[in-house]
Design an enzyme around this catalytic site. Sequence first.
Site, PDB file in Angstrom:
ATOM      1  N   ASP A   1      68.228  38.948 -72.594  1.00 14.67           N
ATOM      2  CA  ASP A   1      67.654  39.159 -71.266  1.00 14.67           C
ATOM      3  C   ASP A   1      68.668  38.776 -70.197  1.00 14.67           C
ATOM      4  O   ASP A   1      68.876  39.494 -69.216  1.00 14.67           O
ATOM      5  CB  ASP A   1      66.384  38.316 -71.142  1.00 14.67           C
ATOM      6  CG  ASP A   1      65.414  38.841 -70.100  1.00 14.67           C
ATOM      7  OD1 ASP A   1      65.574  40.000 -69.646  1.00 14.67           O
ATOM      8  OD2 ASP A   1      64.474  38.110 -69.743  1.00 14.67           O
TER       9      ASP A   1
ATOM     10  N   HIS B   1      66.539  47.032 -67.553  1.00 11.02           N
ATOM     11  CA  HIS B   1      65.114  46.722 -67.664  1.00 11.02           C
ATOM     12  C   HIS B   1      64.257  47.983 -67.611  1.00 11.02           C
ATOM     13  O   HIS B   1      63.181  48.023 -68.219  1.00 11.02           O
ATOM     14  CB  HIS B   1      64.696  45.721 -66.585  1.00 11.02           C
ATOM     15  CG  HIS B   1      64.892  44.299 -67.005  1.00 11.02           C
ATOM     16  ND1 HIS B   1      66.125  43.678 -66.964  1.00 11.02           N
ATOM     17  CD2 HIS B   1      64.025  43.383 -67.504  1.00 11.02           C
ATOM     18  CE1 HIS B   1      66.006  42.440 -67.408  1.00 11.02           C
ATOM     19  NE2 HIS B   1      64.741  42.233 -67.750  1.00 11.02           N
TER      20      HIS B   1
ATOM     21  N   HIS C   1      64.228  49.095 -71.098  1.00 10.33           N
ATOM     22  CA  HIS C   1      63.272  48.261 -71.845  1.00 10.33           C
ATOM     23  C   HIS C   1      61.850  48.772 -71.657  1.00 10.33           C
ATOM     24  O   HIS C   1      61.091  48.922 -72.623  1.00 10.33           O
ATOM     25  CB  HIS C   1      63.348  46.798 -71.395  1.00 10.33           C
ATOM     26  CG  HIS C   1      62.154  45.994 -71.813  1.00 10.33           C
ATOM     27  ND1 HIS C   1      60.987  45.957 -71.069  1.00 10.33           N
ATOM     28  CD2 HIS C   1      61.923  45.225 -72.909  1.00 10.33           C
ATOM     29  CE1 HIS C   1      60.093  45.201 -71.690  1.00 10.33           C
ATOM     30  NE2 HIS C   1      60.643  44.743 -72.798  1.00 10.33           N
TER      31      HIS C   1
ATOM     32  N   HIS D   1      61.425  40.948 -75.982  1.00  7.09           N
ATOM     33  CA  HIS D   1      61.839  41.515 -74.690  1.00  7.09           C
ATOM     34  C   HIS D   1      63.360  41.539 -74.551  1.00  7.09           C
ATOM     35  O   HIS D   1      63.955  42.570 -74.260  1.00  7.09           O
ATOM     36  CB  HIS D   1      61.203  40.675 -73.562  1.00  7.09           C
ATOM     37  CG  HIS D   1      61.677  41.003 -72.190  1.00  7.09           C
ATOM     38  ND1 HIS D   1      61.120  42.000 -71.422  1.00  7.09           N
ATOM     39  CD2 HIS D   1      62.670  40.463 -71.432  1.00  7.09           C
ATOM     40  CE1 HIS D   1      61.740  42.061 -70.252  1.00  7.09           C
ATOM     41  NE2 HIS D   1      62.683  41.139 -70.236  1.00  7.09           N
TER      42      HIS D   1
END
Length: 367
Positions: A171, A254, A257, A271
């Site tokens: 992340d 992101h 994602h 994540h």
Amino acid sequence: MARIFNSPSKYVQGPDALAELASYIEPFGSKALAISTASGVKRVGAKIEGGFADSAASVAFEEFNGECCDSEIDRICAVAQAAGSDVIVGVGGGKVLDTAKAVAYKLGVPVVICPTIASSDAPCSALSVIYTEDGVFDRYLFLPSNPNIVLMDTTVIAASPVRLTVSGMGDALATYFEAQASVDSEGDTCAGGKATNAALALAKLCFDTLMADGVKAKVALEAGACTPAVERIIEANTLLSGIGFESCGLAAAHAIHNGMTQLPETHECYHGEKVAFGTLVQLVLENAPTEKLEEVLGFCMEVGLPVTLGELGVEDTSRERIMAVAESACAPSDTMGNMPFTVTPSMVCDAILAADALGRYYHLDIE
């Protein structure tokens, strides 16, 4: 437009910090409701309760049902109101923490965030990621303020599964690249307004810390040790990445994602593991220099972050399936628009397939 810098009011990090939770809560209220999973209470409940033994404040635990969704937020709000709770505490991983922030916002009370893992940059932000009850990304809930306190007990975090801290590195890996893209495009940040130089500097420090200490921290954690490298990585995963993403902005990584949630088989991945792959996709979109690609790929492979679709559980990589991911990632409500050039679903689809091919190529190269 103004430049805005967001951060939690107080950040506390150190060994056995959860034992001191009561003393940090006392200035805010007297009846704390701590949201946690059953396993979370088993891990740290006694440590937390011990700190309340001589405190004017009290704490009650409420079990989290597993998904940060509207129905769960509403359920816990009702529990807190019935108990007269005046402080909400989140104890656990990202979805627990996001739920705690959303509950506190709805009730208009302070919130204390206590991660038991360093697996994402969610804790410090004025943001909750809301999912459907089935675990599909729904929306970002932007909150008017950051947590009152973020408390990191490094003894607890160092004892968590190593894969979770590595996921946090994934992340955090995206932070600087998304921050720089957002700055280059003069994009809007999650904090509102535009980025500050201070936030971009922290985002760069986040990346530099990962490169300097990530592998050392992973090896130390595997040996059951909490070293200075581990402490630095916990700070990078949580504080540096949290401020960097929120006060600079998110971009392609992101968005990728979020698009990956269209593929049910990826739901088993964390994540940060999907964000790490999204970072590689962003670098392909940007046509980053080979040296930078190799640095990021090499880091991912050394610490165990996925660099291929196969490592994310995706076996059917047909263009049709990947295009569905790309189209979702390019939704107007997502953050792909913070890239400093126009990005189309077709470009994203190609970048995903190319990033997957690069991951496989470099895996072969080191075998």
